[in-house]
Motif scaffolding. Structure first.
Motif, PDB file in Angstrom:
ATOM      1  N   MET A 195      -2.532   0.159  -5.916  1.00 28.55           N
ATOM      2  CA  MET A 195      -1.424   0.956  -6.445  1.00 28.55           C
ATOM      3  C   MET A 195      -1.405   2.345  -5.820  1.00 28.55           C
ATOM      4  O   MET A 195      -0.347   2.861  -5.447  1.00 28.55           O
ATOM      5  CB  MET A 195      -1.541   1.068  -7.968  1.00 28.55           C
ATOM      6  CG  MET A 195      -1.249  -0.214  -8.710  1.00 28.55           C
ATOM      7  SD  MET A 195      -1.521  -0.051 -10.485  1.00 28.55           S
ATOM      8  CE  MET A 195      -0.379   1.259 -10.898  1.00 28.55           C
ATOM      9  N   SER A 196      -2.577   2.944  -5.681  1.00 22.48           N
ATOM     10  CA  SER A 196      -2.635   4.281  -5.090  1.00 22.48           C
ATOM     11  C   SER A 196      -2.139   4.260  -3.650  1.00 22.48           C
ATOM     12  O   SER A 196      -1.397   5.149  -3.221  1.00 22.48           O
ATOM     13  CB  SER A 196      -4.070   4.808  -5.144  1.00 22.48           C
ATOM     14  OG  SER A 196      -4.542   4.855  -6.474  1.00 22.48           O
ATOM     15  N   ALA A 197      -2.530   3.234  -2.898  1.00 18.83           N
ATOM     16  CA  ALA A 197      -2.098   3.139  -1.504  1.00 18.83           C
ATOM     17  C   ALA A 197      -0.598   2.894  -1.410  1.00 18.83           C
ATOM     18  O   ALA A 197       0.078   3.439  -0.530  1.00 18.83           O
ATOM     19  CB  ALA A 197      -2.867   2.022  -0.800  1.00 18.83           C
ATOM     20  N   CYS A 198      -0.073   2.081  -2.312  1.00 15.45           N
ATOM     21  CA  CYS A 198       1.370   1.809  -2.290  1.00 15.45           C
ATOM     22  C   CYS A 198       2.166   3.059  -2.644  1.00 15.45           C
ATOM     23  O   CYS A 198       3.200   3.344  -2.035  1.00 15.45           O
ATOM     24  CB  CYS A 198       1.703   0.682  -3.259  1.00 15.45           C
ATOM     25  SG  CYS A 198       1.047  -0.923  -2.775  1.00 15.45           S
ATOM     26  N   LEU A 199       1.705   3.794  -3.633  1.00 13.91           N
ATOM     27  CA  LEU A 199       2.422   4.998  -4.041  1.00 13.91           C
ATOM     28  C   LEU A 199       2.342   6.080  -2.968  1.00 13.91           C
ATOM     29  O   LEU A 199       3.263   6.885  -2.829  1.00 13.91           O
ATOM     30  CB  LEU A 199       1.853   5.517  -5.363  1.00 13.91           C
ATOM     31  CG  LEU A 199       2.110   4.615  -6.574  1.00 13.91           C
ATOM     32  CD1 LEU A 199       1.324   5.101  -7.774  1.00 13.91           C
ATOM     33  CD2 LEU A 199       3.591   4.578  -6.903  1.00 13.91           C
ATOM     34  N   ALA A 200       1.255   6.106  -2.203  1.00 11.50           N
ATOM     35  CA  ALA A 200       1.162   7.068  -1.100  1.00 11.50           C
ATOM     36  C   ALA A 200       2.186   6.763  -0.018  1.00 11.50           C
ATOM     37  O   ALA A 200       2.680   7.664   0.664  1.00 11.50           O
ATOM     38  CB  ALA A 200      -0.247   7.055  -0.514  1.00 11.50           C
ATOM     39  N   ASN A 201       2.511   5.468   0.155  1.00 12.89           N
ATOM     40  CA  ASN A 201       3.566   5.036   1.085  1.00 12.89           C
ATOM     41  C   ASN A 201       3.307   5.544   2.501  1.00 12.89           C
ATOM     42  O   ASN A 201       4.199   6.025   3.189  1.00 12.89           O
ATOM     43  CB  ASN A 201       4.939   5.506   0.592  1.00 12.89           C
ATOM     44  CG  ASN A 201       6.068   4.703   1.225  1.00 12.89           C
ATOM     45  OD1 ASN A 201       5.861   3.566   1.634  1.00 12.89           O
ATOM     46  ND2 ASN A 201       7.239   5.288   1.309  1.00 12.89           N
ATOM     47  N   ASP A 202       2.050   5.445   2.929  1.00  9.54           N
ATOM     48  CA  ASP A 202       1.678   5.899   4.269  1.00  9.54           C
ATOM     49  C   ASP A 202       0.654   4.912   4.818  1.00  9.54           C
ATOM     50  O   ASP A 202      -0.470   4.817   4.319  1.00  9.54           O
ATOM     51  CB  ASP A 202       1.094   7.311   4.204  1.00  9.54           C
ATOM     52  CG  ASP A 202       0.784   7.869   5.594  1.00  9.54           C
ATOM     53  OD1 ASP A 202       0.990   7.145   6.586  1.00  9.54           O
ATOM     54  OD2 ASP A 202       0.333   9.026   5.679  1.00  9.54           O
ATOM     55  N   GLN A 203       1.044   4.178   5.850  1.00  8.17           N
ATOM     56  CA  GLN A 203       0.144   3.171   6.402  1.00  8.17           C
ATOM     57  C   GLN A 203      -1.125   3.783   6.978  1.00  8.17           C
ATOM     58  O   GLN A 203      -2.162   3.124   7.040  1.00  8.17           O
ATOM     59  CB  GLN A 203       0.868   2.370   7.482  1.00  8.17           C
ATOM     60  CG  GLN A 203       1.931   1.426   6.941  1.00  8.17           C
ATOM     61  CD  GLN A 203       2.418   0.450   7.989  1.00  8.17           C
ATOM     62  OE1 GLN A 203       2.034   0.545   9.148  1.00  8.17           O
ATOM     63  NE2 GLN A 203       3.255  -0.481   7.587  1.00  8.17           N
ATOM     64  N   ASN A 204      -1.046   5.027   7.407  1.00  6.92           N
ATOM     65  CA  ASN A 204      -2.230   5.660   7.986  1.00  6.92           C
ATOM     66  C   ASN A 204      -3.303   5.946   6.943  1.00  6.92           C
ATOM     67  O   ASN A 204      -4.446   6.243   7.299  1.00  6.92           O
ATOM     68  CB  ASN A 204      -1.831   6.963   8.680  1.00  6.92           C
ATOM     69  CG  ASN A 204      -0.905   6.732   9.859  1.00  6.92           C
ATOM     70  OD1 ASN A 204      -1.015   5.717  10.546  1.00  6.92           O
ATOM     71  ND2 ASN A 204       0.014   7.656  10.098  1.00  6.92           N
ATOM     72  N   GLN A 205      -2.950   5.876   5.656  1.00  7.42           N
ATOM     73  CA  GLN A 205      -3.922   6.172   4.608  1.00  7.42           C
ATOM     74  C   GLN A 205      -4.518   4.918   3.969  1.00  7.42           C
ATOM     75  O   GLN A 205      -5.370   5.024   3.092  1.00  7.42           O
ATOM     76  CB  GLN A 205      -3.265   7.015   3.511  1.00  7.42           C
ATOM     77  CG  GLN A 205      -2.768   8.372   3.969  1.00  7.42           C
ATOM     78  CD  GLN A 205      -2.257   9.203   2.810  1.00  7.42           C
ATOM     79  OE1 GLN A 205      -2.817   9.173   1.720  1.00  7.42           O
ATOM     80  NE2 GLN A 205      -1.188   9.939   3.030  1.00  7.42           N
ATOM     81  N   ILE A 206      -4.064   3.739   4.384  1.00  8.11           N
ATOM     82  CA  ILE A 206      -4.546   2.512   3.737  1.00  8.11           C
ATOM     83  C   ILE A 206      -6.055   2.370   3.909  1.00  8.11           C
ATOM     84  O   ILE A 206      -6.771   1.966   2.987  1.00  8.11           O
ATOM     85  CB  ILE A 206      -3.799   1.288   4.300  1.00  8.11           C
ATOM     86  CG1 ILE A 206      -2.310   1.377   3.951  1.00  8.11           C
ATOM     87  CG2 ILE A 206      -4.388  -0.003   3.750  1.00  8.11           C
ATOM     88  CD1 ILE A 206      -1.487   0.226   4.479  1.00  8.11           C
ATOM     89  N   THR A 257       7.012  -2.473  -2.232  1.00 10.33           N
ATOM     90  CA  THR A 257       8.386  -2.918  -2.378  1.00 10.33           C
ATOM     91  C   THR A 257       8.746  -2.716  -3.838  1.00 10.33           C
ATOM     92  O   THR A 257       7.924  -2.240  -4.623  1.00 10.33           O
ATOM     93  CB  THR A 257       8.505  -4.415  -2.024  1.00 10.33           C
ATOM     94  OG1 THR A 257       7.736  -5.160  -2.975  1.00 10.33           O
ATOM     95  CG2 THR A 257       7.996  -4.697  -0.619  1.00 10.33           C
ATOM     96  N   PRO A 258       9.957  -3.071  -4.268  1.00 14.13           N
ATOM     97  CA  PRO A 258      10.249  -2.981  -5.706  1.00 14.13           C
ATOM     98  C   PRO A 258       9.293  -3.775  -6.577  1.00 14.13           C
ATOM     99  O   PRO A 258       9.144  -3.481  -7.755  1.00 14.13           O
ATOM    100  CB  PRO A 258      11.675  -3.535  -5.792  1.00 14.13           C
ATOM    101  CG  PRO A 258      12.278  -3.176  -4.487  1.00 14.13           C
ATOM    102  CD  PRO A 258      11.170  -3.332  -3.476  1.00 14.13           C
TER     103      PRO A 258
END
Length: 492
Positions: free
Chosen positions: A197-208, A274-275
């Motif tokens: 959830m944290s990675a999705c909310l960050a919405n930045d592939q570089n932070q995964i 995604t939604p």
């Protein structure tokens, strides 16, 4: 001689007999057939009337007669496979299935052929049957490349995609990529879901990768009996996860937990960004922010409605012009007219937000403004941007709720409306305007030579704040508000 049923039935098979749902149970030695009503149904087990008028169980011959009259509709058993349940629920016809997946008719055709011809499901028994199947003219038309599926694949089709002799076109549709698979892990799912959830909310592939590293670190802490130092995710009754108030705690496992592979974590973040992700609510407030709103509102007439709000200016520390003594952090108050989105009143003070600062903002809205000379030369009408609103929309701050503020507005025939608790979207215009003003304001502050040690005694933080006299700060606020009103921007 016992008359067998003219159709195949296994214990537990759901059927619809004469527009009512039943479950097949057994055929007794006396030819009586038992169909149980669903648990909690308002009707009894399936019965027929005897010659004396009393109900009794039907015989196999009577059930065959009902079947011959199309009085029985066979229902599919609920699949244990989630993807196949979703496929059945789509209710697609053959053409729609073919459009979604060109191979769906081929899978169904091969499965039906194997239903009729496979006496065993071993590889040795199925190989020749599959070769015969792909040699059938109707299957050749569906399989122009001559692809030969492996018996393992066909066995999966036969077990998961419908039932023998009752396979539907939608059973052949592949659900790969069409639904969100359940998270499979060798540890409590909350441990990985929190970081997904944290990675999705960050919405930045570089932070995964960094979120994956945090997930691995959490597993190490649990395996070694150390605290996680984060809140616990709680699953609600509707299946949505939310951030709870309690700290996340797990007992030390006897067998250390193992992390899923990074590729699995990355794919899950990719699929859930995604939604679908936002069914996983973080808080009630976050849920409103993601799902709330919508529709449209009628724009009010000019001057009928204004929105006012106050906010601290965190990077400015005000100083008295005459004495040079620190006054404290700045608080800015703004009032915007909802029809034109123009700023009509504003105030800057060294005190916390209060009814006094709000009243000064209301008074300033109905006052002739002092405009900087360079702007006045280009826009001579700027001093006359003034009005007395019919209504003012404010939040639930202590200053807005004070009797002092409400009585003063009532004497001026101004109605005060309050927004919902923790609902900043109820006055979205002024919230957006405040963000814009904080960016415009105090970008270029004059240099100073005040005594830093003295300023610290009044609460000045040199790492985060800049010293500014109150007169200079108010002049900058005037210029920023006038500039906001005369420049083209998205609010206008």
């Amino acid at each position: 001689m016992t008359t067998p049923l003219a159709y195949l039935q296994e214990k537990g098979d759901p059927v619809e007999i004469l527009a009512r749902d039943y479950y097949f149970e057994r055929v007794d030695p006396d030819h009586a057939v038992t169909y149980r009503a669903p648990y909690g149904a308002s009707y009894p087990d399936f019965m027929v009337d005897d010659d004396n008028g009393h109900p009794r169980k039907p015989t196999t011959a009577e059930m065959n007669a009902i079947f011959a009259q199309d009085g029985i509709i066979f229902r599919s058993k609920p699949s244990s496979n989630e993807s196949r349940r979703l496929a059945r629920n789509m209710e697609l016809d053959a053409e729609q299935c073919r459009t979604m997946d060109a191979k769906s008719p081929l899978r169904v055709a091969i499965s039906l052929f194997c239903d009729d011809n496979c006496g065993s499901l071993s590889d040795d028994a199925m190989f020749p049957v599959i070769r015969r199947a792909i040699a059938q003219p109707e299957i050749i038309a569906l399989n122009p490349t001559g692809w030969v599926p492996h018996p393992t694949t066909v066995r999966e089709w036969m077990r998961e995609r419908g039932e023998p002799g009752r396979r539907k076109p939608r059973d052949g549709v592949s659900m790969a990529g069409r639904y969100l698979r359940s998270i499979v892990s060798r540890h409590p799912v909350e441990l990985i879901l929190y970081h997904i959830m944290s990675a999705c909310l960050a919405n930045d592939q570089n932070q995964i990768q960094s979120f994956y590293d945090c997930y691995v670190a959490d597993l190490w802490k649990v395996n070694n009996g150390k605290p996680l130092d984060r809140p616990m995710l709680i699953e609600g009754e509707d299946g949505a996860w939310s951030v709870g108030d309690e700290a996340a705690e797990y007992p030390r496992p006897s067998t250390p937990y193992k992390a899923v592979h990074y590729t699995t974590f990355w794919r899950r973040v990719r699929d859930m960004r995604t939604p679908k992700l936002f069914g996983l609510a973080t808080t009630e407030r976050g849920k409103r922010a993601r799902y709330g709103g919508g529709g449209f509102s009628e724009r009010p007439s000019f001057g009928s409605l204004c929105e006012a709000d106050e906010t601290p200016v965190p990077n400015v520390f005000l100083v008295d012009d005459d004495t040079g003594i620190g006054m404290g952090s700045a608080t800015m108050s703004l009032m915007a007219e909802c029809s034109t989105t123009a700023l009509v009143g504003w105030d800057l003070c060294a005190e916390a937000a209060s009814s006094a600062s709000l009243l000064r903002t209301v008074r300033h809205a109905n006052s002739i403004k002092e405009v900087p000379a360079d702007l006045l030369e280009k826009f001579p009408d700027l001093p006359f941007v003034r009005l007395r609103p019919d209504r003012i929309k404010v939040d639930n701050s202590a200053g807005a709720h004070s009797r002092h503020f409400e009585d003063a507005c009532a004497e001026a025939y101004i109605q005060v409306n309050f927004t919902g608790k923790e609902h900043p979207t109820h006055k979205a215009l002024i919230e957006r305007t405040i963000g814009t003003m904080l960016q415009m304001l105090f970008k270029k502050l004059p240099s100073h030579n005040y005594d830093i040690e003295l300023m610290r005694k009044f609460g000045f933080n040199p790492d985060k704040q800049i010293l500014c006299t109150i007169s200079t700060a108010r002049d900058l606020l005037d210029r920023a508000c006038f500039t906001y009103n005369i420049q083209r921007h998205e609010g206008l």
